[in-house]
Design a protein around this motif. Structure first.
Motif, PDB file in Angstrom:
ATOM      1  N   TYR A   1       8.693  31.829  29.231  1.00  0.00           N
ATOM      2  CA  TYR A   1       8.351  30.808  30.002  1.00  0.00           C
ATOM      3  C   TYR A   1       7.076  30.604  30.765  1.00  0.00           C
ATOM      4  O   TYR A   1       6.704  31.631  31.266  1.00  0.00           O
TER       5      TYR A   1
ATOM      6  N   ASN B   1      17.483  28.076  37.406  1.00  0.00           N
ATOM      7  CA  ASN B   1      18.884  28.520  37.182  1.00  0.00           C
ATOM      8  C   ASN B   1      18.696  29.357  35.744  1.00  0.00           C
ATOM      9  O   ASN B   1      19.450  29.040  34.611  1.00  0.00           O
ATOM     10  N   ILE B   2      17.864  30.215  35.741  1.00  0.00           N
ATOM     11  CA  ILE B   2      17.661  30.912  34.201  1.00  0.00           C
ATOM     12  C   ILE B   2      17.435  32.363  34.653  1.00  0.00           C
ATOM     13  O   ILE B   2      17.174  32.924  35.860  1.00  0.00           O
ATOM     14  N   THR B   3      17.912  33.421  33.643  1.00  0.00           N
ATOM     15  CA  THR B   3      17.593  34.931  33.972  1.00  0.00           C
ATOM     16  C   THR B   3      16.400  35.047  33.214  1.00  0.00           C
ATOM     17  O   THR B   3      16.261  35.074  32.137  1.00  0.00           O
TER      18      THR B   3
END
Length: 136
Positions: A4, A44-46
Protein backbone atom coordinates in the motif's frame (compact mmCIF):
# COMPACT_ATOMS: atom_id res chain seq x y z
CA UNK A 1 2.27 -9.74 -0.92
CA UNK A 2 0.30 -6.47 -0.84
CA UNK A 3 1.99 -3.08 -0.94
CA UNK A 4 0.00 0.00 0.00
CA UNK A 5 1.25 3.47 -0.81
CA UNK A 6 -0.15 6.29 1.28
CA UNK A 7 0.66 9.96 0.95
CA UNK A 8 0.93 12.00 4.12
CA UNK A 9 -1.92 14.26 5.20
CA UNK A 10 -1.97 17.86 4.01
CA UNK A 11 0.83 19.95 5.48
CA UNK A 12 -0.30 22.93 7.57
CA UNK A 13 1.54 25.49 5.46
CA UNK A 14 0.42 28.33 3.24
CA UNK A 15 2.80 29.20 0.41
CA UNK A 16 3.28 32.85 -0.56
CA UNK A 17 2.37 33.73 -4.14
CA UNK A 18 5.92 34.82 -5.04
CA UNK A 19 9.46 34.31 -3.75
CA UNK A 20 13.00 35.24 -4.54
CA UNK A 21 15.45 32.30 -4.55
CA UNK A 22 16.42 32.61 -0.88
CA UNK A 23 12.78 32.95 0.16
CA UNK A 24 11.77 29.92 -1.88
CA UNK A 25 14.49 27.73 -0.35
CA UNK A 26 13.43 28.89 3.12
CA UNK A 27 9.77 28.17 2.35
CA UNK A 28 10.65 24.63 1.21
CA UNK A 29 12.53 24.08 4.46
CA UNK A 30 9.58 25.36 6.51
CA UNK A 31 7.17 23.14 4.55
CA UNK A 32 9.31 20.10 5.40
CA UNK A 33 9.16 20.83 9.13
CA UNK A 34 5.54 21.95 9.54
CA UNK A 35 2.86 19.79 11.13
CA UNK A 36 0.06 18.11 9.23
CA UNK A 37 -3.65 18.81 9.24
CA UNK A 38 -4.96 15.60 10.73
CA UNK A 39 -7.88 13.76 9.19
CA UNK A 40 -9.91 11.57 11.52
CA UNK A 41 -10.21 8.60 9.16
CA UNK A 42 -8.69 5.36 10.44
CA UNK A 43 -7.47 2.55 8.23
CA UNK A 44 -9.21 -0.77 8.61
CA UNK A 45 -6.56 -3.06 7.15
CA UNK A 46 -4.00 -5.43 8.61
CA UNK A 47 -0.44 -4.59 7.74
CA UNK A 48 2.63 -6.57 8.78
CA UNK A 49 5.10 -3.74 8.40
CA UNK A 50 4.78 0.01 7.86
CA UNK A 51 7.63 2.01 6.37
CA UNK A 52 7.70 5.78 6.63
CA UNK A 53 10.17 8.45 5.57
CA UNK A 54 12.33 10.42 7.98
CA UNK A 55 9.99 13.40 7.69
CA UNK A 56 7.87 14.10 10.76
CA UNK A 57 4.68 14.42 8.69
CA UNK A 58 4.79 10.77 7.60
CA UNK A 59 5.07 9.49 11.17
CA UNK A 60 2.30 11.86 12.28
CA UNK A 61 0.07 10.64 9.45
CA UNK A 62 0.64 6.99 10.39
CA UNK A 63 -0.19 7.68 14.04
CA UNK A 64 -3.30 9.68 13.06
CA UNK A 65 -4.45 6.64 11.07
CA UNK A 66 -4.00 4.41 14.11
CA UNK A 67 -0.76 2.80 12.94
CA UNK A 68 1.53 2.74 15.95
CA UNK A 69 3.21 -0.67 15.79
CA UNK A 70 5.75 -2.01 13.31
CA UNK A 71 6.62 1.53 12.18
CA UNK A 72 9.96 1.50 10.35
CA UNK A 73 11.65 4.76 9.40
CA UNK A 74 13.55 4.59 6.11
CA UNK A 75 15.46 7.43 4.43
CA UNK A 76 14.82 5.78 1.04
CA UNK A 77 11.21 6.99 1.31
CA UNK A 78 12.06 10.65 1.81
CA UNK A 79 10.35 12.95 -0.64
CA UNK A 80 12.41 14.28 -3.50
CA UNK A 81 13.84 17.58 -2.23
CA UNK A 82 13.44 20.75 -4.25
CA UNK A 83 15.30 24.04 -4.21
CA UNK A 84 15.37 27.23 -6.22
CA UNK A 85 16.26 26.71 -9.87
CA UNK A 86 18.34 29.91 -10.07
CA UNK A 87 19.83 32.48 -7.70
CA UNK A 88 17.91 35.72 -8.06
CA UNK A 89 16.55 38.56 -5.98
CA UNK A 90 13.58 38.88 -8.37
CA UNK A 91 10.31 37.59 -6.96
CA UNK A 92 8.84 34.88 -9.18
CA UNK A 93 5.56 32.94 -8.87
CA UNK A 94 5.68 29.91 -6.57
CA UNK A 95 4.30 27.70 -9.35
CA UNK A 96 7.28 28.67 -11.54
CA UNK A 97 9.77 27.80 -8.76
CA UNK A 98 8.10 24.41 -8.28
CA UNK A 99 7.81 23.64 -12.00
CA UNK A 100 11.35 24.65 -12.88
CA UNK A 101 12.80 22.80 -9.90
CA UNK A 102 11.06 19.60 -10.95
CA UNK A 103 12.08 20.16 -14.57
CA UNK A 104 15.71 20.41 -13.46
CA UNK A 105 15.23 17.20 -11.44
CA UNK A 106 13.77 15.44 -14.48
CA UNK A 107 16.50 16.65 -16.84
CA UNK A 108 19.26 15.69 -14.40
CA UNK A 109 20.48 19.22 -13.73
CA UNK A 110 22.65 19.03 -10.62
CA UNK A 111 21.41 22.31 -9.12
CA UNK A 112 18.70 20.19 -7.53
CA UNK A 113 19.74 18.20 -4.43
CA UNK A 114 18.68 14.98 -6.17
CA UNK A 115 18.09 14.14 -9.83
CA UNK A 116 15.76 11.61 -11.42
CA UNK A 117 18.28 8.77 -11.80
CA UNK A 118 19.17 9.10 -8.10
CA UNK A 119 15.50 8.96 -7.17
CA UNK A 120 15.07 5.84 -9.32
CA UNK A 121 18.03 4.26 -7.54
CA UNK A 122 16.39 4.94 -4.14
CA UNK A 123 13.15 3.37 -5.38
CA UNK A 124 14.99 0.28 -6.60
CA UNK A 125 16.84 -0.09 -3.28
CA UNK A 126 13.65 0.28 -1.28
CA UNK A 127 11.65 -2.15 -3.42
CA UNK A 128 14.47 -4.67 -3.11
CA UNK A 129 14.18 -4.57 0.69
CA UNK A 130 10.38 -4.80 0.57
CA UNK A 131 10.43 -7.76 -1.79
CA UNK A 132 13.07 -9.51 0.34
CA UNK A 133 10.84 -9.14 3.46
CA UNK A 134 7.83 -10.60 1.59
CA UNK A 135 5.35 -9.02 4.03
CA UNK A 136 2.22 -6.95 3.46
Amino acid sequence: MKIYLLRHFKVDYIWDKTYDSVGFDLACSKYDTNAIIKDSKLLNITIDKVCVSELLRTKETAKALGITQNLNENYLLNEVPIKSFVNTSFRLPTSLWLFMGRLQWYLGIKRQPEIKCETQHRIDLFMGTVEADNKD
